[in-house]
Design a protein around this motif. Structure first.
Motif, PDB file in Angstrom:
ATOM      1  N   HIS A 124       6.269 -12.594 -38.773  1.00  0.00           N
ATOM      2  CA  HIS A 124       7.707 -12.050 -39.242  1.00  0.00           C
ATOM      3  C   HIS A 124       7.876 -10.427 -39.327  1.00  0.00           C
ATOM      4  O   HIS A 124       7.944  -9.871 -40.567  1.00  0.00           O
ATOM      5  N   TRP A 125       7.685 -10.015 -38.059  1.00  0.00           N
ATOM      6  CA  TRP A 125       7.905  -8.443 -37.853  1.00  0.00           C
ATOM      7  C   TRP A 125       7.041  -7.393 -38.044  1.00  0.00           C
ATOM      8  O   TRP A 125       7.068  -6.249 -37.769  1.00  0.00           O
ATOM      9  N   ASN A 169       9.361 -15.249 -35.691  1.00  0.00           N
ATOM     10  CA  ASN A 169      10.756 -15.295 -36.595  1.00  0.00           C
ATOM     11  C   ASN A 169      11.910 -14.190 -36.055  1.00  0.00           C
ATOM     12  O   ASN A 169      11.452 -13.152 -35.718  1.00  0.00           O
ATOM     13  N   ASN A 299      17.683 -20.029 -38.187  1.00  0.00           N
ATOM     14  CA  ASN A 299      17.864 -19.136 -39.170  1.00  0.00           C
ATOM     15  C   ASN A 299      19.493 -18.875 -39.293  1.00  0.00           C
ATOM     16  O   ASN A 299      20.011 -18.277 -38.147  1.00  0.00           O
ATOM     17  N   TYR A 301      22.979 -17.734 -40.841  1.00  0.00           N
ATOM     18  CA  TYR A 301      23.690 -16.981 -42.070  1.00  0.00           C
ATOM     19  C   TYR A 301      25.323 -16.985 -41.830  1.00  0.00           C
ATOM     20  O   TYR A 301      25.959 -17.082 -42.715  1.00  0.00           O
ATOM     21  N   TRP A 353      29.024  -9.983 -44.556  1.00  0.00           N
ATOM     22  CA  TRP A 353      28.548 -11.296 -43.665  1.00  0.00           C
ATOM     23  C   TRP A 353      29.594 -12.291 -44.073  1.00  0.00           C
ATOM     24  O   TRP A 353      30.006 -12.514 -45.154  1.00  0.00           O
ATOM     25  N   GLU A 379      15.856 -20.715 -42.459  1.00  0.00           N
ATOM     26  CA  GLU A 379      16.403 -19.737 -43.387  1.00  0.00           C
ATOM     27  C   GLU A 379      17.871 -20.017 -43.384  1.00  0.00           C
ATOM     28  O   GLU A 379      18.618 -20.252 -42.432  1.00  0.00           O
ATOM     29  N   TRP A 426      16.679 -19.049 -48.198  1.00  0.00           N
ATOM     30  CA  TRP A 426      16.322 -17.418 -48.069  1.00  0.00           C
ATOM     31  C   TRP A 426      16.866 -17.058 -49.387  1.00  0.00           C
ATOM     32  O   TRP A 426      18.181 -16.938 -49.442  1.00  0.00           O
ATOM     33  N   SER A 433      14.680  -6.457 -49.231  1.00  0.00           N
ATOM     34  CA  SER A 433      15.600  -6.546 -47.608  1.00  0.00           C
ATOM     35  C   SER A 433      15.244  -5.480 -47.017  1.00  0.00           C
ATOM     36  O   SER A 433      15.240  -4.246 -47.448  1.00  0.00           O
ATOM     37  N   TRP A 434      14.879  -5.556 -45.590  1.00  0.00           N
ATOM     38  CA  TRP A 434      14.347  -4.611 -44.766  1.00  0.00           C
ATOM     39  C   TRP A 434      14.985  -3.265 -44.856  1.00  0.00           C
ATOM     40  O   TRP A 434      14.538  -2.155 -45.056  1.00  0.00           O
ATOM     41  N   LYS A 440      20.390  -6.122 -52.791  1.00  0.00           N
ATOM     42  CA  LYS A 440      20.841  -7.349 -52.250  1.00  0.00           C
ATOM     43  C   LYS A 440      19.943  -8.318 -52.313  1.00  0.00           C
ATOM     44  O   LYS A 440      18.948  -8.581 -51.716  1.00  0.00           O
ATOM     45  N   TYR A 442      18.592 -12.459 -52.943  1.00  0.00           N
ATOM     46  CA  TYR A 442      18.821 -13.770 -52.571  1.00  0.00           C
ATOM     47  C   TYR A 442      18.014 -14.826 -53.163  1.00  0.00           C
ATOM     48  O   TYR A 442      18.296 -16.039 -52.863  1.00  0.00           O
TER      49      TYR A 442
HETATM   50  C1  BGP Z   1      16.734 -12.546 -41.540  1.00  0.00           C
HETATM   51  C2  BGP Z   1      15.172 -12.273 -41.776  1.00  0.00           C
HETATM   52  C3  BGP Z   1      14.737 -12.126 -43.319  1.00  0.00           C
HETATM   53  C4  BGP Z   1      15.731 -11.810 -44.223  1.00  0.00           C
HETATM   54  C5  BGP Z   1      17.109 -12.147 -44.001  1.00  0.00           C
HETATM   55  C6  BGP Z   1      18.344 -11.556 -44.605  1.00  0.00           C
HETATM   56  O1  BGP Z   1      17.312 -11.835 -40.653  1.00  0.00           O
HETATM   57  O2  BGP Z   1      14.762 -13.170 -41.200  1.00  0.00           O
HETATM   58  O3  BGP Z   1      13.624 -11.721 -43.112  1.00  0.00           O
HETATM   59  O4  BGP Z   1      15.427 -10.180 -44.333  1.00  0.00           O
HETATM   60  O5  BGP Z   1      17.651 -12.048 -42.437  1.00  0.00           O
HETATM   61  O6  BGP Z   1      18.745 -10.217 -44.187  1.00  0.00           O
HETATM   62  P1  BGP Z   1      18.835  -8.978 -44.950  1.00  0.00           P
HETATM   63  O7  BGP Z   1      17.842  -8.568 -45.752  1.00  0.00           O
HETATM   64  O8  BGP Z   1      19.122  -8.104 -43.941  1.00  0.00           O
HETATM   65  O9  BGP Z   1      20.179  -9.101 -45.886  1.00  0.00           O
END
Ligand code: BGP
Length: 479
Positions: A124-125, A169, A299, A301, A353, A379, A426, A433-434, A440, A442
């Motif tokens: 996972h990155w 991932n 995954n 969203y 989003w 996710e 998720w 969050s990266w 933000k 979840y």
């Molecule tokens: C996906 C990743 C997750 C997580 C999620 C939410 O792309 O696999 O690791 O971060 O998105 O994204 P963000 O944190 O940018 O809202």
């Protein structure tokens, strides 16, 4: 079709939640862990929201027992987590770090003891920085052997207890943000390299699945793909072609390889004409073809809507909203291929989003129709501001609405004939969050952690925690 009667969720449905090592663990330099690409990248000024790092994250490394206790209290049936490669092999290869193995051993035992099925993500990155330095990480075919050796070690160590595995991932996201948008490590913008890196990742994925069969013959493995189904902005055939281009280049490009071991025709010919196609070696397609996954990890969203984009003066790269200020993202595209436009039928989150539960049903049906594989939703969730009220209460009704509407869409899809294995929301606890810091959120469980200052990291059950608990108890009946 509109169903008069919905098919119930399977009895053994994996109601779960997900996380990733870098986003929850913290303890970034403890117990012999090596440095990852993210440990390094977050230290470059301006890369993450308010300079946040995963140094502490939500301290899951030290608090995993408490977190698993909460999972058990919720009755969660599955927990998807990732292993930090640098805890097992601090330099990416060579010497094993026993302390790293011990942590995941303990976590897995704790989950099993609490009847929570572990779903282990191999990658996972968080790439070992040593491999990035030595040969450019995913830029070199050397990664195939090192990623395979690392994965085989985990199969040997945990294969008897862990039956569900996710290989890579969101390969499309980590390579896209890493090699096209320079928003993730290694911070590069190079379209040709992007496709080459992906070819290596495809081979690494296939190699690992091939090995998996030897070590965990009774287990199931698949990649997790970030699929955003493409919609056409109108019934103008030119917009329909733009949306088809997006399906080919943004989605089939990966999922066709995972499922069939071949690249989609029109995408390949576009890349060849534009000198972007990856270099392929003899034997590559044989390996890709013989390593079929057991399921497609999805995954999901949001959906994305597309329109025709002229070659001359067409729109190029857009902008992400990482501030949480609604309306600050910018549409983007590839001239001559497609451009994104907003969809007036959909509400958006504060991070722009789209909220689109029907899009999940569409995703599930498209994957089933094209690949006929079981699907694990690895996710899906809502990132929003949460307000901690007096007496440690979080009334996240918007999250309940989000999950409820997506669960409804899942049941419609099951009634359509989709073979759905499980649903990992998720995320379980709030986490880093990266690019968006801690604001933000979840989780079903609030964590008192913020971008600035010292905080006690205490865990607080949100309203959605109790709602999801009841949903699981009734196997999806009580929506
Ligand atoms: C996906 C990743 C997750 C997580 C999620 C939410 O792309 O696999 O690791 O971060 O998105 O994204 P963000 O944190 O940018 O809202």
């Amino acid at each position: 079709m509109i169903h008069n009667k919905l098919t119930p969720f399977p009895k053994d449905f994996l109601w779960g939640a997900a996380s990733a090592a870098y986003q929850v663990e913290g303890a970034w330099n403890e117990d012999g862990k090596g440095v990852s690409n993210w440990d390094q990248f977050v230290r470059i000024p301006g890369k993450t929201f308010k300079g946040t790092t995963g140094d502490v994250a939500v301290d899951h490394y030290h608090r995993y027992k408490e977190d698993v206790r909460l999972m058990a209290e919720m009755g969660m049936r599955a927990y998807r987590f990732s292993v930090a490669w640098t805890r097992i092999f601090p330099n990416g290869k060579g010497e094993i770090n026993p302390k790293g193995l011990e942590f995941y051993n303990n976590l897995i035992n704790e989950l099993k003891a609490n009847n929570v099925e572990p779903i282990l993500t191999l990658y996972h990155w968080d790439l070992p920085q040593a491999l990035q330095d030595e040969y450019g990480g995913w830029e070199s075919r050397n990664i195939i052997k090192d990623f395979t050796a690392y994965s085989v070690e985990l199969f040997k160590q945990f294969g008897a207890r862990v039956k569900y595995w996710v290989s890579l991932n969101e390969q499309n996201i980590f390579t896209g943000l890493g090699y096209r948008m320079a928003a993730h490590p290694p911070g590069v913008k190079d379209d040709k390299l992007f496709y080459q890196v992906n070819h290596h990742a495809n081979l690494a994925n296939a190699s690992v699945i091939k090995e998996f069969r030897k070590y965990v013959p009774d287990g199931k493995i698949g990649p997790s793909f970030a699929y955003s189904p493409a919609y056409a902005a109108s019934s103008n055939p030119k917009d329909i072609i733009a949306a088809e281009n997006a399906e080919e280049l943004n989605s089939h490009w990966w999922m066709d390889i995972y499922a069939w071991g071949k690249y989609p025709k029109s995408a390949w010919s576009y890349l060849e004409k534009n000198n972007l196609a990856p270099a392929v070696e003899e034997g590559d397609f044989e390996l890709l073809k013989e390593s079929k996954p057991d399921f497609m990890g999805l995954n999901y969203y949001q959906t994305t809507t597309f329109e025709e984009n002229p070659i001359e003066g067409g729109v190029t790269a857009g902008e992400m909203n990482t501030s949480g200020k609604k309306g600050t993202s910018k549409d983007g595209g590839i001239p001559g291929v497609f451009k994104t436009v907003s969809n007036p039928n959909l509400e958006r989150t504060n991070w722009d989003w789209n909220i689109d539960p029907n899009g999940l049903r569409i995703a599930l049906r498209r994957i089933t129709g094209r690949y006929n594989l079981p699907i694990l939703i690895s996710e899906n969730g809502l990132g929003e501001y949460d307000k901690l009220e007096e007496n440690d209460v979080v009334n996240d009704d918007y999250r309940i609405d989000f999950v409820r509407s997506h669960v409804e869409a899942m049941q419609e899809a099951i009634s359509d004939g989709v073979d759905l294995m499980g649903y990992c929301v998720w995320s379980f606890t709030d986490l880093l969050s990266w690019l968006n810091g801690f604001q933000k959120r979840y989780g079903f469980v609030y964590v008192n952690q913020h971008e600035e200052g010292e905080h006690d990291l205490r865990r607080i059950k949100k309203k959605s925690f109790h709602w999801y608990k009841e949903l699981i108890e009734t196997n999806g009946e009580k929506l």
